[in-house]
Design a protein around this motif. Structure first.
Motif, PDB file in Angstrom:
ATOM      1  N   GLU A  13       0.858  -1.183   0.000  1.00 43.24           N
ATOM      2  CA  GLU A  13       0.000   0.000   0.000  1.00 43.24           C
ATOM      3  C   GLU A  13       0.895   1.234   0.000  1.00 43.24           C
ATOM      4  N   PRO A  14       0.554   2.255  -0.774  1.00 41.75           N
ATOM      5  CA  PRO A  14       1.397   3.456  -0.808  1.00 41.75           C
ATOM      6  C   PRO A  14       1.670   4.048   0.570  1.00 41.75           C
ATOM      7  N   SER A  15       0.690   4.050   1.437  1.00 43.23           N
ATOM      8  CA  SER A  15       0.916   4.614   2.781  1.00 43.23           C
ATOM      9  C   SER A  15       1.919   3.773   3.567  1.00 43.23           C
ATOM     10  N   VAL A  16       1.858   2.463   3.412  1.00 44.66           N
ATOM     11  CA  VAL A  16       2.816   1.573   4.082  1.00 44.66           C
ATOM     12  C   VAL A  16       4.201   1.787   3.482  1.00 44.66           C
ATOM     13  N   TYR A  17       4.263   1.834   2.164  1.00 44.94           N
ATOM     14  CA  TYR A  17       5.540   2.019   1.476  1.00 44.94           C
ATOM     15  C   TYR A  17       6.230   3.291   1.946  1.00 44.94           C
ATOM     16  N   LEU A  18       5.474   4.372   2.026  1.00 43.93           N
ATOM     17  CA  LEU A  18       6.060   5.667   2.365  1.00 43.93           C
ATOM     18  C   LEU A  18       6.399   5.802   3.841  1.00 43.93           C
ATOM     19  N   GLN A  19       5.774   5.005   4.701  1.00 45.82           N
ATOM     20  CA  GLN A  19       5.992   5.132   6.137  1.00 45.82           C
ATOM     21  C   GLN A  19       6.996   4.131   6.693  1.00 45.82           C
ATOM     22  N   THR A  20       7.503   3.240   5.859  1.00 45.27           N
ATOM     23  CA  THR A  20       8.434   2.220   6.350  1.00 45.27           C
ATOM     24  C   THR A  20       9.816   2.415   5.753  1.00 45.27           C
ATOM     25  N   SER A  21      10.787   1.896   6.449  1.00 47.29           N
ATOM     26  CA  SER A  21      12.167   1.995   5.989  1.00 47.29           C
ATOM     27  C   SER A  21      12.426   0.979   4.870  1.00 47.29           C
ATOM     28  N   TYR A  22      13.568   1.114   4.258  1.00 50.01           N
ATOM     29  CA  TYR A  22      13.965   0.262   3.141  1.00 50.01           C
ATOM     30  C   TYR A  22      13.866  -1.229   3.497  1.00 50.01           C
ATOM     31  N   TYR A  23      14.520  -1.625   4.582  1.00 43.42           N
ATOM     32  CA  TYR A  23      14.518  -3.047   4.935  1.00 43.42           C
ATOM     33  C   TYR A  23      13.205  -3.493   5.570  1.00 43.42           C
ATOM     34  N   ALA A  24      12.431  -2.578   6.120  1.00 41.39           N
ATOM     35  CA  ALA A  24      11.093  -2.933   6.590  1.00 41.39           C
ATOM     36  C   ALA A  24      10.205  -3.284   5.394  1.00 41.39           C
ATOM     37  N   ARG A  25      10.408  -2.607   4.279  1.00 44.98           N
ATOM     38  CA  ARG A  25       9.686  -2.965   3.045  1.00 44.98           C
ATOM     39  C   ARG A  25      10.100  -4.352   2.582  1.00 44.98           C
ATOM     40  N   TRP A  26      11.398  -4.640   2.664  1.00 46.84           N
ATOM     41  CA  TRP A  26      11.881  -5.969   2.292  1.00 46.84           C
ATOM     42  C   TRP A  26      11.203  -7.024   3.150  1.00 46.84           C
ATOM     43  N   LEU A  27      11.153  -6.795   4.462  1.00 51.32           N
ATOM     44  CA  LEU A  27      10.559  -7.770   5.368  1.00 51.32           C
ATOM     45  C   LEU A  27       9.076  -7.960   5.066  1.00 51.32           C
ATOM     46  N   ALA A  28       8.363  -6.871   4.813  1.00 50.80           N
ATOM     47  CA  ALA A  28       6.942  -6.982   4.475  1.00 50.80           C
ATOM     48  C   ALA A  28       6.753  -7.791   3.193  1.00 50.80           C
ATOM     49  N   ALA A  29       7.627  -7.576   2.207  1.00 46.56           N
ATOM     50  CA  ALA A  29       7.545  -8.322   0.953  1.00 46.56           C
ATOM     51  C   ALA A  29       7.846  -9.805   1.171  1.00 46.56           C
ATOM     52  N   ILE A  30       8.863 -10.105   1.975  1.00 39.98           N
ATOM     53  CA  ILE A  30       9.197 -11.501   2.288  1.00 39.98           C
ATOM     54  C   ILE A  30       8.027 -12.181   2.990  1.00 39.98           C
ATOM     55  N   GLU A  31       7.452 -11.522   3.979  1.00 32.63           N
ATOM     56  CA  GLU A  31       6.310 -12.096   4.699  1.00 32.63           C
ATOM     57  C   GLU A  31       5.160 -12.372   3.748  1.00 32.63           C
TER      58      GLU A  31
END
Length: 88
Positions: A53-71
């Motif tokens: 989600e754009p709001s999630v993407y913009l509010q999370t750090s680079y590696y937090a995005r990686w972790l969300a994608a892995i999950e």
């Protein structure tokens, strides 16, 4: 999200460290291991990041995005179920 403006200047004094916390290095290693084992492909990983989600993407750090994608990928592929931590 590429090409967006208005996020300020790049810090020229950034220390250049790849990881700012231990958990980021672990996420990097996890992603590399999952790719090596063929659990998912790099294009699937990139797509999972882009589907955040754009709001999630913009509010999370680079590696937090990686972790969300892995999950997300592990859940969609049936490797793990969301919320598995602490169960059982």
């Amino acid at each position: 999200m590429g090409g967006m403006e208005g996020f300020g200047a790049v810090d020229p004094y950034d220390d250049g460290e790849a990881f700012h916390a231990d958990w980021e290095a672990r996420v990097y290693a996890l992603q590399a291991a999952l790719l090596r084992r063929g659990v998912y492909r790099l294009d699937e990983f990139r797509d999972a990041i882009e589907r955040l989600e754009p709001s999630v993407y913009l509010q999370t750090s680079y590696y937090a995005r990686w972790l969300a994608a892995i999950e997300d990928l592990l859940d969609r592929k049936g490797v793990l179920e969301r919320g598995w931590a602490g169960h059982g």
